[in-house]
Structure formats: C-alpha cells, structure tokens
Design a protein around this motif. Structure first.
Motif, PDB file in Angstrom:
ATOM      1  N   ALA A 109      -6.548   0.079 -11.265  1.00  0.00           N
ATOM      2  CA  ALA A 109      -5.969  -1.186 -10.799  1.00  0.00           C
ATOM      3  C   ALA A 109      -5.143  -0.991  -9.534  1.00  0.00           C
ATOM      4  O   ALA A 109      -5.131  -1.870  -8.660  1.00  0.00           O
ATOM      5  N   ILE A 110      -4.450   0.126  -9.401  1.00  0.00           N
ATOM      6  CA  ILE A 110      -3.647   0.378  -8.198  1.00  0.00           C
ATOM      7  C   ILE A 110      -4.552   0.467  -6.972  1.00  0.00           C
ATOM      8  O   ILE A 110      -4.278  -0.139  -5.927  1.00  0.00           O
ATOM      9  N   PHE A 111      -5.653   1.220  -7.076  1.00  0.00           N
ATOM     10  CA  PHE A 111      -6.572   1.326  -5.946  1.00  0.00           C
ATOM     11  C   PHE A 111      -7.203  -0.030  -5.622  1.00  0.00           C
ATOM     12  O   PHE A 111      -7.302  -0.422  -4.454  1.00  0.00           O
ATOM     13  N   ALA A 112      -7.654  -0.730  -6.669  1.00  0.00           N
ATOM     14  CA  ALA A 112      -8.307  -2.020  -6.444  1.00  0.00           C
ATOM     15  C   ALA A 112      -7.332  -3.034  -5.851  1.00  0.00           C
ATOM     16  O   ALA A 112      -7.668  -3.773  -4.914  1.00  0.00           O
ATOM     17  N   GLY A 115      -6.699  -2.387  -2.204  1.00  0.00           N
ATOM     18  CA  GLY A 115      -7.803  -2.840  -1.376  1.00  0.00           C
ATOM     19  C   GLY A 115      -7.812  -4.350  -1.195  1.00  0.00           C
ATOM     20  O   GLY A 115      -8.000  -4.850  -0.075  1.00  0.00           O
ATOM     21  N   PHE A 116      -7.590  -5.092  -2.288  1.00  0.00           N
ATOM     22  CA  PHE A 116      -7.578  -6.554  -2.191  1.00  0.00           C
ATOM     23  C   PHE A 116      -6.396  -7.053  -1.372  1.00  0.00           C
ATOM     24  O   PHE A 116      -6.489  -8.082  -0.694  1.00  0.00           O
ATOM     25  N   SER A 117      -5.294  -6.343  -1.431  1.00  0.00           N
ATOM     26  CA  SER A 117      -4.081  -6.804  -0.755  1.00  0.00           C
ATOM     27  C   SER A 117      -4.056  -6.454   0.724  1.00  0.00           C
ATOM     28  O   SER A 117      -3.542  -7.229   1.537  1.00  0.00           O
ATOM     29  N   ARG A 118      -4.614  -5.314   1.099  1.00  0.00           N
ATOM     30  CA  ARG A 118      -4.438  -4.816   2.464  1.00  0.00           C
ATOM     31  C   ARG A 118      -5.690  -4.886   3.342  1.00  0.00           C
ATOM     32  O   ARG A 118      -5.589  -4.727   4.544  1.00  0.00           O
ATOM     33  N   LEU A 178      -1.216  -6.723 -10.049  1.00  0.00           N
ATOM     34  CA  LEU A 178      -0.793  -5.764  -9.031  1.00  0.00           C
ATOM     35  C   LEU A 178      -1.153  -6.245  -7.624  1.00  0.00           C
ATOM     36  O   LEU A 178      -0.427  -5.950  -6.667  1.00  0.00           O
ATOM     37  N   THR A 179      -2.250  -6.970  -7.485  1.00  0.00           N
ATOM     38  CA  THR A 179      -2.568  -7.545  -6.180  1.00  0.00           C
ATOM     39  C   THR A 179      -1.480  -8.530  -5.762  1.00  0.00           C
ATOM     40  O   THR A 179      -1.028  -8.526  -4.603  1.00  0.00           O
ATOM     41  N   GLY A 180      -1.053  -9.362  -6.695  1.00  0.00           N
ATOM     42  CA  GLY A 180       0.036 -10.286  -6.399  1.00  0.00           C
ATOM     43  C   GLY A 180       1.324  -9.561  -6.056  1.00  0.00           C
ATOM     44  O   GLY A 180       2.081 -10.003  -5.177  1.00  0.00           O
ATOM     45  N   LEU A 185       4.853  -7.169  -0.772  1.00  0.00           N
ATOM     46  CA  LEU A 185       5.378  -6.060   0.030  1.00  0.00           C
ATOM     47  C   LEU A 185       4.878  -6.196   1.469  1.00  0.00           C
ATOM     48  O   LEU A 185       3.688  -6.396   1.697  1.00  0.00           O
ATOM     49  N   PRO A 186       5.755  -6.089   2.446  1.00  0.00           N
ATOM     50  CA  PRO A 186       5.338  -6.277   3.847  1.00  0.00           C
ATOM     51  C   PRO A 186       4.355  -5.206   4.305  1.00  0.00           C
ATOM     52  O   PRO A 186       4.490  -4.025   3.970  1.00  0.00           O
ATOM     53  N   LYS A 187       3.375  -5.620   5.082  1.00  0.00           N
ATOM     54  CA  LYS A 187       2.378  -4.686   5.604  1.00  0.00           C
ATOM     55  C   LYS A 187       2.973  -3.739   6.641  1.00  0.00           C
ATOM     56  O   LYS A 187       2.349  -2.730   6.991  1.00  0.00           O
TER      57      LYS A 187
END
Length: 297
Positions: A109-112, A115-118, A178-180, A185-187
């Motif tokens: 879930a952390i990796f996924a 990826g969805f977030s960044r 986790l995506t939410g 968190l700022p890019k």
C-alpha cells in the motif's frame, strides 16, 4: 412633564448575556457527558458480562437470578484453553496470518499510494476506480470463487491461501487511506530530496514514511483487526485444526450436546487482548491518521 424613569429597581437583577451563554454551555456539556456514560455502559456491559462469565463454572452462567460477579471465582476456563496445544495453535495461526497480512499490506500500500499521490500515468483513473470497486464488493459473493481458486492453486488449508485472500480485502482500503494521507504532504519535500541527488525511493522511505507514521499506524491497526476477526473465509479455506484461527476455535467449542460457554468467553477475552493493546498504545496515531487521511488538500 416629568421624564419617565428608566432606572432599574434595586431588587431586579439582570444577568449578562455572557453568563447565560456559559450556563447553557455547562448544561450542554453535562448532557453530552451523561449521554456518553449511558452509551459506554450500553456498549461495555456485554464485554463485562463476557469477562465475568469466563470466571464462572459452565453451569453457573445461566443461573437465575443471574450473578454479575461470581462467588466461585475460577480460572479453570483459562487454564483449560492455555493448556490445550490445539487451542493454543488457534492463537498462533491468528498471529501468523494477521501479522503477515498487516506487514505485506502496508508494504504494497505504501508503494501504491506513493505512485497514486506523486505521479501521473496512463490508466491511473481506471486503476483508482477498480480499487474502489473491489472495496465495495461484498466479500461473501467471492467466497465460492476464492475456494475454487485456492484449490486450483494448491493453497487450500495453508497460510499463504489465507494471507493472499485477506490482502484482497485489506489492500483497497489501505491504498485509499494512504493515498489520501500522502496527498496532504507537500510535494516540495520530494523535490528537496531529489535536488540533493537522492532518488524517489529515498524520498519515500526517509522523508515521507516517517512523516506519515500516524496514517500508516492507523491503517496497520485496521488491517490487523480485519485479519484477526475474519471468520467466513477462515472457515471455508481451512480444513484441519492445525490451520484454524481464533474465531473458528471459538465456534468449535460449541459441541453437539453441550456448549462450553465459560471457555468460549475466556477465548473471546484472550482474542480481544491483542487489538486492545494495539489501540491503547497507538490510539493517538490511530485517530490522527484517520482524520488526516480523510481530507484531501
């Protein structure tokens, strides 16, 4: 003509608006506190009764009038469970499966979620819809397909079969939450690390993951609870006692002619302890993670 007197008689007291408002707030707090106490008693009494029944003899549980606290306090139910290797194996199986599901779910879930977030990539929206759809499917509708799949893959009655099955239901929620959380968190954090010459994995594990600990802990606790309490798939995908988990072990105490109620209550209490410990130690992370992960910046 004399002017009408506008003075207030000395025996009449006018309460300031602030005092009235403070009084209303106090009454509101008292009402909320009373409602919370009543709700806590309503929700907690079955647990207290379960604890009390675990210290009673089996014949005393249905005694009338019922005794909330037994006079014949006994630990026989606990010693019987903890002294039986078969029943102890139920707990071992639950720990192995639940901890494995939690660890693997968090890693994937952390990796996924990162990826969805960044990143923007083709099919991102479609994958998001698939994840949400899987989360919305009632698990019972997948019982027979999973049974056939596990038999075909020769994973029936194995740890691997249970772990992979549970992850199908825990991963969608973990990825969504986790995506939410990563979206809050700022890019600029990632960009600052990349400017120093580090890669995306370094930014993820050294910067984002430590900051996202509340969200990760909350998802981990929820995942552990799902795997620990799951009954239907554990019953269907296991056959022998050496692969049964705690919920199935409690059900097996229901004999053909009699129920070992005190042992069932004792095993239920022992089964509650891991979840209670996790929540007590990580309560602030759990609440903070759920709140932050539910808001998109």
């Amino acid at each position: 003509m004399t002017k009408a007197s506008t003075s207030t008689p000395q025996n009449v007291k006018i309460r300031p608006a602030g005092e009235k408002r403070a009084r209303e707030q106090r009454l509101q707090k008292i009402g909320v506190s009373i409602a919370l106490v009543i709700g806590s008693l309503f929700a907690g009494f079955p647990v207290f009764w379960m604890l009390s029944s675990s210290f009673k003899a089996n014949s005393e549980i249905f005694q009338f009038p019922p005794r909330i606290i037994t006079e014949n306090f006994s630990l026989d139910a606990y010693t019987t469970i903890l002294g039986d290797p078969v029943k102890v194996r139920f707990f071992v199986n639950s720990y192995v499966v639940s901890l494995s599901v939690t660890a693997l779910t968090l890693i994937v879930a952390i990796f996924a979620a990162y990826g969805f977030s960044r990143y923007e990539f083709r099919g991102k929206r479609a994958l998001s819809m698939i994840i949400v759809t899987v989360q919305a499917v009632p698990p019972i509708t997948l019982l027979i397909p999973f049974f056939g799949l596990m038999v075909t893959l020769k994973l029936y009655n194995t740890y691997q079969g249970l772990i992979l099955t549970y992850m199908v239901f825990t991963l969608p929620y973990a990825i969504i939450m986790l995506t939410g959380y990563f979206n809050t968190l700022p890019k600029e954090l990632d960009e600052a690390v990349k400017v120093d010459g580090a890669g995306a994995l370094t930014a993820l594990w050294r910067i984002l993951v430590p900051i996202a600990i509340p969200g990760i802990v909350s998802v981990g606790i929820y995942t552990f609870m799902i795997a620990w309490n799951e009954y239907l798939f554990a019953l269907t995908l296991t056959r022998t006692d050496d692969m049964r988990t705690v919920p199935i072990g409690i059900q097996l105490l229901m004999g053909q002619h009699s129920y070992e109620w005190n042992e069932m209550m004792a095993m239920s209490i022992l089964g509650c302890i891991p979840v209670l410990i996790l929540f007590l130690f990580f309560q602030r992370y759990f609440i903070g993670g759920l709140t932050a992960g539910s808001v998109k910046s």
